[in-house]
Design a protein around this motif. Structure first.
Motif, PDB file in Angstrom:
ATOM      1  N   GLY A   1       1.387  -4.263  -1.709  1.00 13.71           N
ATOM      2  CA  GLY A   1       0.168  -3.953  -2.446  1.00 13.71           C
ATOM      3  C   GLY A   1       0.272  -4.476  -3.864  1.00 13.71           C
ATOM      4  N   ARG A   2       0.354  -5.792  -3.990  1.00 12.86           N
ATOM      5  CA  ARG A   2       0.721  -6.356  -5.276  1.00 12.86           C
ATOM      6  C   ARG A   2      -0.275  -6.090  -6.390  1.00 12.86           C
ATOM      7  NH1 ARG A   2       4.482 -11.142  -3.043  1.00 12.86           N
ATOM      8  NH2 ARG A   2       5.205  -9.806  -1.363  1.00 12.86           N
ATOM      9  N   SER A   3      -1.553  -6.247  -6.102  1.00  9.87           N
ATOM     10  CA  SER A   3      -2.494  -6.015  -7.194  1.00  9.87           C
ATOM     11  C   SER A   3      -2.541  -4.521  -7.516  1.00  9.87           C
ATOM     12  CB  SER A   3      -3.876  -6.543  -6.855  1.00  9.87           C
ATOM     13  OG  SER A   3      -4.352  -5.887  -5.710  1.00  9.87           O
ATOM     14  N   HIS A   4      -2.335  -3.692  -6.494  1.00 12.11           N
ATOM     15  CA  HIS A   4      -2.280  -2.257  -6.719  1.00 12.11           C
ATOM     16  C   HIS A   4      -1.066  -1.886  -7.584  1.00 12.11           C
ATOM     17  CE1 HIS A   4      -4.248   1.291  -4.366  1.00 12.11           C
ATOM     18  NE2 HIS A   4      -4.380   1.405  -5.655  1.00 12.11           N
ATOM     19  N   LEU A   5       0.042  -2.539  -7.320  1.00  9.92           N
ATOM     20  CA  LEU A   5       1.264  -2.280  -8.100  1.00  9.92           C
ATOM     21  C   LEU A   5       1.053  -2.676  -9.563  1.00  9.92           C
ATOM     22  CD1 LEU A   5       4.240  -1.523  -8.388  1.00  9.92           C
ATOM     23  CD2 LEU A   5       4.855  -3.716  -7.407  1.00  9.92           C
ATOM     24  N   ARG A   6       0.460  -3.828  -9.759  1.00  4.90           N
ATOM     25  CA  ARG A   6       0.148  -4.285 -11.119  1.00  4.90           C
ATOM     26  C   ARG A   6      -0.694  -3.248 -11.861  1.00  4.90           C
ATOM     27  NH1 ARG A   6      -1.850  -7.751 -13.828  1.00  4.90           N
ATOM     28  NH2 ARG A   6      -0.683  -9.550 -14.555  1.00  4.90           N
ATOM     29  N   LEU A   7      -1.717  -2.747 -11.178  1.00  5.26           N
ATOM     30  CA  LEU A   7      -2.625  -1.769 -11.759  1.00  5.26           C
ATOM     31  C   LEU A   7      -1.891  -0.502 -12.185  1.00  5.26           C
ATOM     32  CD1 LEU A   7      -5.812  -1.775 -11.918  1.00  5.26           C
ATOM     33  CD2 LEU A   7      -5.712  -0.084 -10.092  1.00  5.26           C
ATOM     34  N   ARG A   8      -0.992  -0.035 -11.316  1.00  3.88           N
ATOM     35  CA  ARG A   8      -0.272   1.207 -11.632  1.00  3.88           C
ATOM     36  C   ARG A   8       0.732   0.996 -12.757  1.00  3.88           C
ATOM     37  NH1 ARG A   8      -3.639   3.748  -9.630  1.00  3.88           N
ATOM     38  NH2 ARG A   8      -3.463   4.427 -11.775  1.00  3.88           N
TER      39      ARG A   8
ATOM     40  N   VAL B   1      -3.208   3.867   7.075  1.00  3.56           N
ATOM     41  CA  VAL B   1      -2.376   3.016   6.222  1.00  3.56           C
ATOM     42  C   VAL B   1      -2.641   3.170   4.723  1.00  3.56           C
ATOM     43  CG1 VAL B   1      -2.225   1.332   8.090  1.00  3.56           C
ATOM     44  CG2 VAL B   1      -3.889   0.970   6.272  1.00  3.56           C
ATOM     45  N   GLY B   2      -3.597   3.999   4.359  1.00  2.00           N
ATOM     46  CA  GLY B   2      -3.850   4.209   2.943  1.00  2.00           C
ATOM     47  C   GLY B   2      -4.809   3.204   2.336  1.00  2.00           C
ATOM     48  N   PHE B   3      -5.156   3.451   1.069  1.00  2.88           N
ATOM     49  CA  PHE B   3      -6.125   2.587   0.388  1.00  2.88           C
ATOM     50  C   PHE B   3      -5.533   1.239  -0.024  1.00  2.88           C
ATOM     51  CE2 PHE B   3      -8.425   6.583  -0.129  1.00  2.88           C
ATOM     52  CZ  PHE B   3      -9.734   6.164   0.040  1.00  2.88           C
ATOM     53  N   THR B   4      -4.232   1.191  -0.260  1.00  2.00           N
ATOM     54  CA  THR B   4      -3.637  -0.039  -0.782  1.00  2.00           C
ATOM     55  C   THR B   4      -3.862  -1.214   0.170  1.00  2.00           C
ATOM     56  OG1 THR B   4      -1.981   1.294  -1.901  1.00  2.00           O
ATOM     57  CG2 THR B   4      -1.496  -1.052  -1.676  1.00  2.00           C
ATOM     58  N   ARG B   5      -3.451  -1.048   1.423  1.00  2.00           N
ATOM     59  CA  ARG B   5      -3.637  -2.127   2.393  1.00  2.00           C
ATOM     60  C   ARG B   5      -5.103  -2.297   2.780  1.00  2.00           C
ATOM     61  NH1 ARG B   5       1.977  -1.468   5.942  1.00  2.00           N
ATOM     62  NH2 ARG B   5       3.244  -2.413   4.294  1.00  2.00           N
ATOM     63  N   ALA B   6      -5.857  -1.219   2.780  1.00  2.00           N
ATOM     64  CA  ALA B   6      -7.278  -1.316   3.109  1.00  2.00           C
ATOM     65  C   ALA B   6      -8.016  -2.154   2.063  1.00  2.00           C
ATOM     66  CB  ALA B   6      -7.887   0.079   3.222  1.00  2.00           C
ATOM     67  N   LEU B   7      -7.674  -1.958   0.803  1.00  2.00           N
ATOM     68  CA  LEU B   7      -8.319  -2.733  -0.266  1.00  2.00           C
ATOM     69  C   LEU B   7      -8.029  -4.222  -0.139  1.00  2.00           C
ATOM     70  CD1 LEU B   7      -7.976  -0.595  -3.499  1.00  2.00           C
ATOM     71  CD2 LEU B   7     -10.050  -1.748  -2.726  1.00  2.00           C
ATOM     72  N   ILE B   8      -6.796  -4.559   0.197  1.00  2.00           N
ATOM     73  CA  ILE B   8      -6.447  -5.973   0.401  1.00  2.00           C
ATOM     74  C   ILE B   8      -7.340  -6.569   1.493  1.00  2.00           C
ATOM     75  CG2 ILE B   8      -4.634  -7.546   1.187  1.00  2.00           C
ATOM     76  CD1 ILE B   8      -2.580  -5.523   0.035  1.00  2.00           C
ATOM     77  N   ALA B   9      -7.463  -5.825   2.582  1.00  2.00           N
ATOM     78  CA  ALA B   9      -8.271  -6.313   3.705  1.00  2.00           C
ATOM     79  C   ALA B   9      -9.736  -6.470   3.315  1.00  2.00           C
ATOM     80  CB  ALA B   9      -8.150  -5.349   4.881  1.00  2.00           C
ATOM     81  N   LEU B  10     -10.224  -5.505   2.553  1.00  2.00           N
ATOM     82  CA  LEU B  10     -11.632  -5.538   2.169  1.00  2.00           C
ATOM     83  C   LEU B  10     -11.948  -6.795   1.358  1.00  2.00           C
ATOM     84  CD1 LEU B  10     -14.042  -3.643   2.593  1.00  2.00           C
ATOM     85  CD2 LEU B  10     -13.682  -2.809   0.273  1.00  2.00           C
TER      86      LEU B  10
END
Lengths: 135, 135, 135, 135, 135, 135
Positions: free
Chosen positions: B71-78, C103-112
């Protein structure tokens, strides 16, 4: 690397005085090299670091293991470690709740059941002191 | 669920006032339902909880995302969130170092490079106050 | 296994007539054996099965890849495949939404974001016919 | 732990004389502690072990990273390492092919494209000597 | 959020009338907040959506969980859910077969054994009606 | 694909003469198609390849499965396969040790305990011949 090894043994004995040292003895019979790396590096070098206080160190470890998803005995161990470090049950469960966003309910539910198991077995969760949830 | 949604918008604006709200607007164009769940549940219900103080909440999130691994962009955000919450660079890197034991050097290295990138870009890491590493 | 191979080539050409066949040619230059397995097994044997209709086959594939988390170009391809198979954008996004629980929001956001990208680039999402979301 | 650190620096310089040492220097600027663990533990202690010959060590590392799925720059590095250790392109691709059974085509395809990239860039794949595929 | 919570309880009772509601009661004892999120969000908001018909919703969930790899009790539950929703055993196994391409044989085999277990225990797989595999 | 199927049956019988063939019979009862793919593709086509000698093939498979993290029965099987192929216990443990760098101690510890279990149960680890650790 005798110094880091001794430091690691100390850490392990402090975290889990009953089952920690026999676990290391067992490991040494399977692979002395692996046991040395585990004790000296994972505990003597990494876990012994003092940037975080022990409670935060354990909460971060629990977050890491919930997300990894399959280190079940390792997760159990860290939940026990969190209890010994003085984390309240509420704080440990909070890590599970926060992780739902990142890893979903599936892995969070697995973790929650470990928290319950450790509670029931060990009984050493201190009652959450008033306001303890806020560091 | 308008209350949780409004609460979520507030949380997002507090964490990332510049790019948070436009990100939500973008998300609404792709899927209004997904955007609602993301804002109302992930932020309005989970992230808005106050069991942990904001710094611990972010450190736990970073641990979770390092371990998840992709979750790279998510990691960056956090990591940005951790900076805004007042975590020192030393504390964020400490999460990376602790995670080596659980997830290995491969994922830890990826995370470390994100820490560096966020530092260089944002420049808002506060200097670590004396003794700040201990909560 | 020439029959499965030929069947696989047909499947690939049907799913992605423009970039599918050149992709196979490219693959053959890197490793003819790998290319054969990919074409004959993955497409000629597995993807060619007719237990599910093409739409469901693609929705299931998308769910699988969202959860795997790191097969990004593969995920993109299957989203395109879903479009060609006649899935509406609403149905593809529904897979993303359902997956949040597992799988949570992290992977779902990538897919979206991949769904959005494929939409913008290809423009071949058919308009959702009335009631099309219900099979 | 100066001995393991020096040993690690040697290993890194042997594996990747051009970009290895500057990478360590870069790492030291981000986190001197992390850099020390990486050099002294990952290379000075683990990678320096001589139970496997260098070729097998690299093939095993590649298998590990294909399966992990998201350590892309790490995977690239180990493919380069395998080339330097004298592995033929055929052997490296064989790891990718064997891994299809365990991890599926999605992650195997990602790995295969890294093999191709490294080949094209580096040009240092030795021609497979007669019978070299059999150890 | 009482409405979503009530909706979630209904969904759970419909999917798994015997063990669903006691599972929620159990969960409430461990963490009332987690139980609320699970019931109200995962079931009341996400699972209650009606974009897919119940069979497709379950097939997509199974694909997601096979790929995640470690949510074993969750996977068992969704296989049961698929049976109740009227999926034939052939359709559930088809998800396993399609997933081989994306996640490999290792995770597919684990899933296949769960399908078998659920079949043997529950006996409620309806006989596949003629042509039922095609939606 | 009768030829690959027969080849696969041979491979399975050679790797695990006692439990391999009954496992296939069991699989055929759950899903004849899955069983065919497993035997003909995974064994008859991939595992039957002779680019690597049998020992290296098994070491690479073990690395792959340690890293995948959740294919426990599959990992057990490959450790047994490695024993039969003539790998020494030292070599199998070396794969575990090397993998610590890529996947961390959590997954490596799980693997190490499987190595121990297989050793204790089977007793067919050949004594490491002098110098056997070096290929």
């Amino acid at each position: 690397m005798p110094e880091a090894y001794l430091k690691g043994l100390e850490e392990i004995a402090a975290i889990d005085p009953e089952s920690g040292p026999p676990f290391v003895e067992e490991l040494k019979k399977i692979s002395p090299d692996f046991a040395e790396y585990y004790v000296a590096f994972a505990f003597g070098q990494i876990h012994a670091r003092q940037v975080f206080d022990p409670k935060i160190k354990e909460l971060v470890a629990i977050a890491s293991l919930i997300s990894l998803g399959d280190g079940r005995s390792h997760l159990r161990l860290r939940i026990q470690g969190a209890c010994r470090a003085g984390c309240s049950k509420e704080e440990i469960i909070e890590v599970v709740i926060q992780s739902v966003v990142y890893v979903g309910f599936t892995r969070a539910l697995i973790a929650l059941h470990f928290v319950k198991e450790v509670c029931e077995e060990s009984g050493f969760f201190p009652p959450a002191p008033e306001g303890s949830a806020k560091h």
